[in-house]
Write a protein that holds these residues in place. Structure first.
Motif, PDB file in Angstrom:
ATOM      1  N   ALA A 110       0.844  -1.212   0.000  1.00 53.41           N
ATOM      2  CA  ALA A 110       0.000   0.000   0.000  1.00 53.41           C
ATOM      3  C   ALA A 110       0.868   1.247   0.000  1.00 53.41           C
ATOM      4  O   ALA A 110       0.500   2.288  -0.503  1.00 53.41           O
ATOM      5  CB  ALA A 110      -0.887   0.000   1.242  1.00 53.41           C
ATOM      6  N   TYR A 136      -2.602   4.340  12.293  1.00 52.06           N
ATOM      7  CA  TYR A 136      -3.852   4.129  11.539  1.00 52.06           C
ATOM      8  C   TYR A 136      -4.589   2.914  12.082  1.00 52.06           C
ATOM      9  O   TYR A 136      -5.785   2.951  12.348  1.00 52.06           O
ATOM     10  CB  TYR A 136      -3.531   3.947  10.062  1.00 52.06           C
ATOM     11  N   ARG A 143       0.789  14.312  10.647  1.00 55.70           N
ATOM     12  CA  ARG A 143       1.612  14.449   9.440  1.00 55.70           C
ATOM     13  C   ARG A 143       2.997  13.912   9.753  1.00 55.70           C
ATOM     14  O   ARG A 143       3.560  14.211  10.814  1.00 55.70           O
ATOM     15  CB  ARG A 143       1.712  15.919   9.006  1.00 55.70           C
ATOM     16  N   ARG A 156       9.606  13.038   6.189  1.00 57.61           N
ATOM     17  CA  ARG A 156      10.882  12.363   5.969  1.00 57.61           C
ATOM     18  C   ARG A 156      11.941  13.428   5.696  1.00 57.61           C
ATOM     19  O   ARG A 156      11.635  14.498   5.162  1.00 57.61           O
ATOM     20  CB  ARG A 156      10.769  11.444   4.734  1.00 57.61           C
ATOM     21  N   LEU A 159      -7.881  15.519  -0.617  1.00 57.82           N
ATOM     22  CA  LEU A 159      -7.798  14.255  -1.377  1.00 57.82           C
ATOM     23  C   LEU A 159      -8.206  14.396  -2.826  1.00 57.82           C
ATOM     24  O   LEU A 159      -7.969  13.518  -3.627  1.00 57.82           O
ATOM     25  CB  LEU A 159      -8.673  13.192  -0.700  1.00 57.82           C
ATOM     26  N   ARG A 173      -7.485  15.515  -6.203  1.00 56.34           N
ATOM     27  CA  ARG A 173      -6.360  16.110  -6.970  1.00 56.34           C
ATOM     28  C   ARG A 173      -6.588  15.774  -8.423  1.00 56.34           C
ATOM     29  O   ARG A 173      -5.834  15.084  -9.033  1.00 56.34           O
ATOM     30  CB  ARG A 173      -5.041  15.518  -6.486  1.00 56.34           C
ATOM     31  N   TYR A 174      -7.738  16.222  -8.983  1.00 58.81           N
ATOM     32  CA  TYR A 174      -8.091  15.742 -10.311  1.00 58.81           C
ATOM     33  C   TYR A 174      -7.120  16.164 -11.373  1.00 58.81           C
ATOM     34  O   TYR A 174      -6.766  15.447 -12.251  1.00 58.81           O
ATOM     35  CB  TYR A 174      -9.494  16.239 -10.697  1.00 58.81           C
ATOM     36  N   ILE A 194     -12.935   6.324  -8.067  1.00 56.77           N
ATOM     37  CA  ILE A 194     -12.966   7.802  -8.194  1.00 56.77           C
ATOM     38  C   ILE A 194     -11.553   8.345  -8.403  1.00 56.77           C
ATOM     39  O   ILE A 194     -11.315   9.535  -8.286  1.00 56.77           O
ATOM     40  CB  ILE A 194     -13.632   8.464  -6.969  1.00 56.77           C
ATOM     41  N   TRP A 234      -8.768   8.065  -6.679  1.00 52.47           N
ATOM     42  CA  TRP A 234      -7.955   8.571  -5.559  1.00 52.47           C
ATOM     43  C   TRP A 234      -7.015   7.501  -5.023  1.00 52.47           C
ATOM     44  O   TRP A 234      -6.291   7.730  -4.057  1.00 52.47           O
ATOM     45  CB  TRP A 234      -8.876   9.030  -4.411  1.00 52.47           C
ATOM     46  N   TRP A 249      -2.992   7.882  -4.247  1.00 52.52           N
ATOM     47  CA  TRP A 249      -2.355   8.484  -3.061  1.00 52.52           C
ATOM     48  C   TRP A 249      -3.006   8.015  -1.768  1.00 52.52           C
ATOM     49  O   TRP A 249      -2.471   8.228  -0.705  1.00 52.52           O
ATOM     50  CB  TRP A 249      -2.384  10.009  -3.145  1.00 52.52           C
ATOM     51  N   ILE A 250      -4.115   7.294  -1.843  1.00 54.15           N
ATOM     52  CA  ILE A 250      -4.713   6.784  -0.599  1.00 54.15           C
ATOM     53  C   ILE A 250      -4.132   5.403  -0.325  1.00 54.15           C
ATOM     54  O   ILE A 250      -4.257   4.493  -1.133  1.00 54.15           O
ATOM     55  CB  ILE A 250      -6.236   6.747  -0.683  1.00 54.15           C
ATOM     56  N   ILE A 251      -3.461   5.287   0.840  1.00 54.38           N
ATOM     57  CA  ILE A 251      -2.819   4.025   1.214  1.00 54.38           C
ATOM     58  C   ILE A 251      -3.856   3.093   1.823  1.00 54.38           C
ATOM     59  O   ILE A 251      -3.956   1.931   1.469  1.00 54.38           O
ATOM     60  CB  ILE A 251      -1.683   4.301   2.238  1.00 54.38           C
ATOM     61  N   SER A 252      -4.652   3.627   2.738  1.00 54.21           N
ATOM     62  CA  SER A 252      -5.650   2.796   3.403  1.00 54.21           C
ATOM     63  C   SER A 252      -6.757   3.688   3.953  1.00 54.21           C
ATOM     64  O   SER A 252      -6.451   4.825   4.356  1.00 54.21           O
ATOM     65  CB  SER A 252      -4.951   2.066   4.570  1.00 54.21           C
ATOM     66  N   PRO A 253      -8.054   3.277   3.906  1.00 50.02           N
ATOM     67  CA  PRO A 253      -8.543   2.033   3.334  1.00 50.02           C
ATOM     68  C   PRO A 253      -8.627   2.155   1.812  1.00 50.02           C
ATOM     69  O   PRO A 253      -8.718   3.275   1.298  1.00 50.02           O
ATOM     70  CB  PRO A 253      -9.923   1.897   3.949  1.00 50.02           C
ATOM     71  N   LYS A 254      -8.680   1.040   1.094  1.00 53.71           N
ATOM     72  CA  LYS A 254      -8.850   1.099  -0.359  1.00 53.71           C
ATOM     73  C   LYS A 254     -10.320   1.298  -0.703  1.00 53.71           C
ATOM     74  O   LYS A 254     -10.650   1.756  -1.781  1.00 53.71           O
ATOM     75  CB  LYS A 254      -8.320  -0.190  -1.004  1.00 53.71           C
ATOM     76  N   VAL A 305      -8.291   8.158   7.184  1.00 58.88           N
ATOM     77  CA  VAL A 305      -7.681   7.874   5.875  1.00 58.88           C
ATOM     78  C   VAL A 305      -6.182   8.105   5.962  1.00 58.88           C
ATOM     79  O   VAL A 305      -5.732   9.147   6.468  1.00 58.88           O
ATOM     80  CB  VAL A 305      -8.293   8.786   4.780  1.00 58.88           C
ATOM     81  N   LEU A 306      -5.421   7.096   5.507  1.00 60.82           N
ATOM     82  CA  LEU A 306      -3.957   7.204   5.469  1.00 60.82           C
ATOM     83  C   LEU A 306      -3.582   7.466   4.012  1.00 60.82           C
ATOM     84  O   LEU A 306      -3.960   6.695   3.133  1.00 60.82           O
ATOM     85  CB  LEU A 306      -3.337   5.878   5.941  1.00 60.82           C
ATOM     86  N   PHE A 307      -2.913   8.598   3.745  1.00 58.88           N
ATOM     87  CA  PHE A 307      -2.615   8.929   2.348  1.00 58.88           C
ATOM     88  C   PHE A 307      -1.262   9.615   2.241  1.00 58.88           C
ATOM     89  O   PHE A 307      -0.648   9.952   3.260  1.00 58.88           O
ATOM     90  CB  PHE A 307      -3.719   9.820   1.766  1.00 58.88           C
ATOM     91  N   LEU A 308      -0.795   9.767   1.001  1.00 57.71           N
ATOM     92  CA  LEU A 308       0.481  10.441   0.733  1.00 57.71           C
ATOM     93  C   LEU A 308       0.172  11.877   0.325  1.00 57.71           C
ATOM     94  O   LEU A 308      -0.669  12.098  -0.547  1.00 57.71           O
ATOM     95  CB  LEU A 308       1.232   9.727  -0.404  1.00 57.71           C
ATOM     96  N   ASP A 309       0.851  12.858   0.945  1.00 56.13           N
ATOM     97  CA  ASP A 309       0.597  14.247   0.513  1.00 56.13           C
ATOM     98  C   ASP A 309       1.464  14.547  -0.703  1.00 56.13           C
ATOM     99  O   ASP A 309       2.155  13.676  -1.219  1.00 56.13           O
ATOM    100  CB  ASP A 309       0.864  15.223   1.675  1.00 56.13           C
ATOM    101  N   GLU A 310       1.422  15.805  -1.155  1.00 51.89           N
ATOM    102  CA  GLU A 310       2.119  16.138  -2.412  1.00 51.89           C
ATOM    103  C   GLU A 310       3.623  15.876  -2.308  1.00 51.89           C
ATOM    104  O   GLU A 310       4.298  15.645  -3.300  1.00 51.89           O
ATOM    105  CB  GLU A 310       1.881  17.612  -2.779  1.00 51.89           C
ATOM    106  N   ARG A 333       4.827  13.359  -0.884  1.00 54.42           N
ATOM    107  CA  ARG A 333       4.902  11.906  -0.646  1.00 54.42           C
ATOM    108  C   ARG A 333       5.264  11.585   0.797  1.00 54.42           C
ATOM    109  O   ARG A 333       5.893  10.580   1.096  1.00 54.42           O
ATOM    110  CB  ARG A 333       5.850  11.234  -1.648  1.00 54.42           C
TER     111      ARG A 333
END
Lengths: 335, 110
Positions: free
Chosen positions: A33, A50, A67, A70, A229, A231-232, B20, B22, B25-30, B85-90, B92
């Motif tokens: 993931a 999470y 947040r 790294r 979320l 980001r189209y 949709i 997304w 960049w969305i790690i979890s949940p799918k 929601v666990l996701f990656l920002d711009e 990463r």
């Protein structure tokens, strides 16, 4: 300004060794993931937060946002500096706690020779046992994006030598809050052991990282999920892709031909050859009456009786010719 | 869907972030169970649709028909639950956000 709820973040936290020694094992299938190369300790830590939320509904750090950051490793004057770019924090996110996580092992100073005082017959030169492991310091500096200086020293944390290699955490909330207040969102961290040539570490899964626990005051806004979320537009603004639509609009979708290309038997309805109804005449005589305006002008609603009659003749007058594009026609022919 | 009740109630809807776009960049949940509300808020409204006082009055006024053009009340989410929601920002970096009102628990006429 937002006063964070009294929360005593652990001044020193150290994690069990086994699980953290090998992040991959803990990640298991969730590693996919996170994508390649993202299976470092910070990813493991965030997945753990999470899971804790998902299973127990435990608000991470008492807020609604965590947040992770790294570092980028740079060597300046033989010293390893870890740079953290905190600019992705949103203005609506009120910092509750910030922690710095790093992996450290005891560093024994090199044992050094002691010149023999007298050359006794059976005495032999011996090495002094190594001294105590070196004490290390964490130095934090902050600088704004475009400054080239070393930055302002924001804090120094003395580190007791660890009994063995393990991950530790330090609360750096005051440092991060002060740096953000001054608009300096680039933070550098240096693990200073005072040795001359500590040897430059290479990027490793043991790189340090920062976690910022925050309360996003805008998260209850309607549609806050779209802010972070949605980001189209995959293309950066103002740089249309080569495959963009012909009329140079930034919209990447390909416009389909509306007029039929080749001559083919159109499906004109037999016996109806009047021209389609003209654009509604504009009593004020505005110039745009000649061009069908993009918006249909509202016509006063006719009474019930002539609505029925009008429905019939508008149907008769407005839909003589139907155009289909080539692809649809081929499908129709095949059927 | 055909054997769904007519009255305002919660209907099943599973949202897959891949549908949709997304999921990159969305790690979890799918995916997650979002549900939605649909159904009639006709007069007389049963207790099960938890009508608000205003919805009750609006429904009566509409049934009496004195004022033309009054629509029946709407079937909307009542209680909702958050989603982490666990996701990656711009940049990463991994981010965890707990968004409120992401999943429907109960529906009501409003």
């Amino acid at each position: 300004s937002h006063t964070a709820p009294a929360r005593s973040a652990p001044p020193v936290a150290s994690y069990g060794l086994a699980r953290d020694k090998d992040p991959q094992r803990f990640l298991g299938d969730r590693a996919a993931a996170l994508g390649p190369g993202a299976q470092d300790m910070v990813a493991v830590h965030m997945l753990r937060l999470y899971e804790k939320y998902r299973q127990r509904g435990a608000r991470p750090g008492g807020g609604n946002t965590v947040r992770s950051f790294r570092p980028r490793l740079e060597v300046v004057n033989q010293r390893a500096l870890y740079f953290f770019n905190l600019t992705s924090m949103q203005d609506s996110e009120m910092i509750l706690t910030a922690t710095f996580h790093f992996y450290s092992e005891p560093r024994w100073p090199r044992a050094h020779e002691v010149p023999c005082k007298q050359r006794a017959k059976n005495a032999s030169c011996r090495l002094l046992p190594p001294g105590l492991p070196a004490r290390r310091h964490l130095l934090f500096r902050s600088l704004s994006q475009n400054m080239a200086t070393q930055g302002l020293l924001r804090g120094a944390v003395a580190l007791a030598p660890p009994p063995r290699g393990l991950w530790q955490a330090r609360d750096i909330s005051p440092i991060v809050k002060a740096a953000r207040r001054d608009g300096e969102l680039l933070l550098s961290a240096e693990l200073d052991s005072g040795e001359k040539d500590p040897g430059v570490p290479r990027p490793s899964p043991h790189a340090p990282y920062i976690l910022i626990y925050a309360n996003d005051l805008a998260i209850s806004e309607p549609n806050s999920v779209a802010v972070t979320l949605q980001r189209y537009d995959p293309f950066p603004a103002g740089d249309p892709e080569p495959g963009a639509a012909p009329n140079n609009s930034t919209d990447p979708r390909v416009r389909r031909a509306t007029q039929a290309a080749g001559p083919f038997q159109d499906n004109e309805l037999p016996g109806l050859d009047e021209k389609p109804a003209q654009a509604p005449h504009d009593p004020q005589g505005h110039k745009h009456a000649l061009w069908p305006s993009p918006f249909r002008t509202l016509k006063p609603r006719p009474g019930r009786k002539d609505r029925r009659r009008k429905g019939q003749d508008t149907f008769a007058a407005s839909s003589q010719v139907l155009h289909f594009d080539e692809k649809t026609m081929q499908k129709a022919r095949r059927k | 869907q055909w054997d769904e009740p007519r009255v305002c109630s919660r209907r099943y809807l599973k949202v897959d972030f891949a549908d949709i776009g997304w999921n990159e960049w969305i790690i979890s949940p799918k995916s997650f169970d979002a549900y939605y509300c649909a159904g009639a808020c006709e007069f007389p409204m049963p207790k099960i649709v938890h009508p608000s006082n205003h919805a009750t009055i609006q429904s009566i006024v509409r049934a009496v028909g004195i004022v033309p053009g009054i629509p029946e009340p709407c079937c909307v989410p009542d209680k909702m639950s958050p989603l982490g929601v666990l996701f990656l920002d711009e940049n990463r970096n991994v981010v965890l956000k707990v968004y409120p009102n992401m999943s429907v628990e109960t529906c009501a006429c409003r």
